[in-house]
Motif scaffolding. Sequence first.
Motif, short mmCIF file in Angstrom:
data_model
loop_
_atom_site.label_atom_id
_atom_site.label_comp_id
_atom_site.label_asym_id
_atom_site.label_seq_id
_atom_site.Cartn_x
_atom_site.Cartn_y
_atom_site.Cartn_z
N UNK A 141 0.81 -1.23 0.00
CA UNK A 141 0.00 0.00 0.00
C UNK A 141 0.84 1.27 0.00
N UNK A 142 2.11 1.14 0.34
CA UNK A 142 2.93 2.33 0.58
C UNK A 142 3.13 3.19 -0.66
N UNK A 143 3.34 2.56 -1.81
CA UNK A 143 3.58 3.31 -3.04
C UNK A 143 2.73 2.81 -4.20
N UNK A 144 1.55 2.33 -3.88
CA UNK A 144 0.64 1.83 -4.90
C UNK A 144 0.08 2.98 -5.73
N UNK A 145 0.11 2.82 -7.05
CA UNK A 145 -0.45 3.82 -7.95
C UNK A 145 -1.83 3.41 -8.43
N UNK A 146 -1.97 2.13 -8.81
CA UNK A 146 -3.27 1.65 -9.27
C UNK A 146 -3.44 0.19 -8.83
N UNK A 147 -4.52 -0.13 -8.10
CA UNK A 147 -4.66 -1.48 -7.56
C UNK A 147 -5.15 -2.53 -8.56
N UNK A 148 -5.82 -2.10 -9.64
CA UNK A 148 -6.36 -3.06 -10.62
C UNK A 148 -6.39 -2.38 -11.98
N UNK A 149 -5.30 -2.47 -12.72
CA UNK A 149 -5.17 -1.73 -13.98
C UNK A 149 -5.62 -2.54 -15.18
N UNK A 150 -5.16 -3.79 -15.29
CA UNK A 150 -5.49 -4.62 -16.45
C UNK A 150 -5.85 -6.03 -16.02
N UNK A 151 -6.43 -6.76 -16.95
CA UNK A 151 -6.81 -8.16 -16.74
C UNK A 151 -5.99 -9.00 -17.72
N UNK A 152 -5.18 -9.91 -17.17
CA UNK A 152 -4.22 -10.65 -17.98
C UNK A 152 -4.85 -11.85 -18.69
N UNK A 153 -4.80 -11.84 -20.01
CA UNK A 153 -5.27 -12.94 -20.86
C UNK A 153 -4.05 -13.58 -21.53
N UNK A 154 -4.21 -14.84 -21.97
CA UNK A 154 -3.17 -15.51 -22.75
C UNK A 154 -3.84 -16.30 -23.88
N UNK A 155 -3.26 -16.20 -25.08
CA UNK A 155 -3.73 -16.97 -26.23
C UNK A 155 -2.57 -17.73 -26.85
N UNK A 156 -2.91 -18.78 -27.61
CA UNK A 156 -1.89 -19.56 -28.31
C UNK A 156 -1.37 -20.70 -27.47
N UNK A 157 -0.15 -21.13 -27.78
CA UNK A 157 0.45 -22.27 -27.08
C UNK A 157 1.12 -21.88 -25.77
N UNK A 158 0.91 -20.64 -25.32
CA UNK A 158 1.51 -20.19 -24.07
C UNK A 158 0.72 -20.66 -22.86
N UNK A 159 -0.42 -21.33 -23.07
CA UNK A 159 -1.22 -21.82 -21.95
C UNK A 159 -0.44 -22.90 -21.20
N UNK A 160 -0.40 -22.81 -19.89
CA UNK A 160 0.36 -23.77 -19.09
C UNK A 160 -0.17 -25.18 -19.26
N UNK A 161 0.75 -26.14 -19.27
CA UNK A 161 0.38 -27.55 -19.35
C UNK A 161 -0.26 -28.06 -18.08
N UNK A 162 -0.31 -27.22 -17.03
CA UNK A 162 -0.93 -27.62 -15.77
C UNK A 162 -2.44 -27.73 -15.88
N UNK A 163 -3.01 -27.11 -16.92
CA UNK A 163 -4.45 -27.13 -17.11
C UNK A 163 -4.86 -28.28 -18.02
N UNK A 164 -5.95 -28.94 -17.68
CA UNK A 164 -6.47 -30.01 -18.53
C UNK A 164 -7.10 -29.47 -19.81
N UNK A 165 -7.61 -28.25 -19.73
CA UNK A 165 -8.21 -27.62 -20.89
C UNK A 165 -7.90 -26.14 -20.85
N UNK A 166 -7.87 -25.46 -21.97
CA UNK A 166 -8.26 -25.94 -23.29
C UNK A 166 -7.15 -26.76 -23.93
N UNK A 167 -7.53 -27.61 -24.85
CA UNK A 167 -6.55 -28.41 -25.56
C UNK A 167 -6.17 -27.80 -26.90
N UNK A 168 -7.04 -26.96 -27.47
CA UNK A 168 -6.77 -26.36 -28.77
C UNK A 168 -7.08 -24.87 -28.73
N UNK A 169 -6.64 -24.17 -29.76
CA UNK A 169 -6.90 -22.73 -29.85
C UNK A 169 -8.40 -22.43 -29.93
N UNK A 170 -9.12 -23.23 -30.70
CA UNK A 170 -10.57 -22.99 -30.85
C UNK A 170 -11.29 -23.14 -29.52
#
Length: 398
Positions: free
Chosen positions: A160-189
């Motif tokens: 809290x000491x030097x916070x400028x913005x607590x919630x600026x963006x929402x992080x999405x990921x597309x493509x093959x960068x999805x972690x293998x820890x997830x069972x799904x999705x399996x494909x881009x579609x």
Amino acid sequence: MRSFKKLLLIPALLLAFSTFSEAQIAVKGETVYTMAGNPISNGVVLIKDGKIERVGSASQVNIPSNYEVFEAKVVTPGLIDAHSVVGLAGHLNVDADQDQLETSNPIQPELRAIDAYNAREALVGHLRDHGVTTIHTGHGPGALISGQTMITKTTGETVDENLIHPAKMLAFTLGNNISGAFNKPGTRAKAIAMMRQELIKAQAYLEKRNSDEDYSKDLGMEALADLLEGKITALVTVHQAHDIMSAIRLQEEFGFPMVLDGVAEAYLIIDEIKERGYPVIIHPSMIRPGGDAKNASMETAAKLYEAGIPIAFQSGFEGYVPKTRVVLFEAGVAAANGLGKENALKVLTIDAAKMLGIDDRVGSLERGKDADLVMFNGDPLEYITNVTGVFINGEKVK
């Protein structure tokens, strides 16, 4: 008599504390890059009460006798890391200091970086020592929606000491960068279908939220509803050209604000990105080509900048100790590969501040802005140059 002497000390201590808390500093540089005009030769930056009081040449600015003076070859505004996971990912590379990706579910917009950020993490100090005074950090790539990002200064003992913005963006990921820890999705579609389904749910949720109808509050839907209302921005990590186009289709269908992140193959679809006006947080210049980023180029930053597309530099996330890069070095490589030195410094400071919507406070050396600046003993973008001093909010932190 002893008690009387102690009483005499009290005003002196109060005066000393007052002087310390209202620091008055002058920083002199053979070259001062203000990012609000041309570089100033033999420049002076006056700092008072944590803010920039005045900037100009030595012939224009008189330094009061009670100001503490620091000198450097080059002075710049504090550097801005436009996308990092620092403070959530730590330098030890053990489970206990890796909070940048929650793998229990591929869609978790309710997660907040502010609830995991460690202001005392060594990597925060690592960036600060290299002149990075502001970071946009939070949940990293690897999940379809991994969580909310935040903006903070790289100093302080608590989040809290030097916070400028607590919630600026929402992080999405597309493509093959999805972690293998997830069972799904399996494909881009499947990935796009899952995202669309959540956004459709969020549309219905938003209708209820904006009506008088009773509804059960859902933290994930709240975040996605804020996205649809434009209160928060989608930060979409994506590299391959066809995946970038999928991100564009998703954005155009639902109309949320979007910043593209990474985009190793952006040079293949520059016209499409420019036409729609998307800002880009470019992948680290020295990213290791592989996976979706196998076609990354050190010249991409220069090509996007030349096309008039707003860009910013990032340290990103790498799966090795110390798990972060330094945007100063990434900018140096981009400068040498077509971007040019002054453009690279601009992207590192005021351009990043504008993209993040914080240019009223940081990004340039102008009267009234936060006194965040960096001192160098040579050309900032030369690897052999050292950072000799860092100020954040007028406080010397290096």
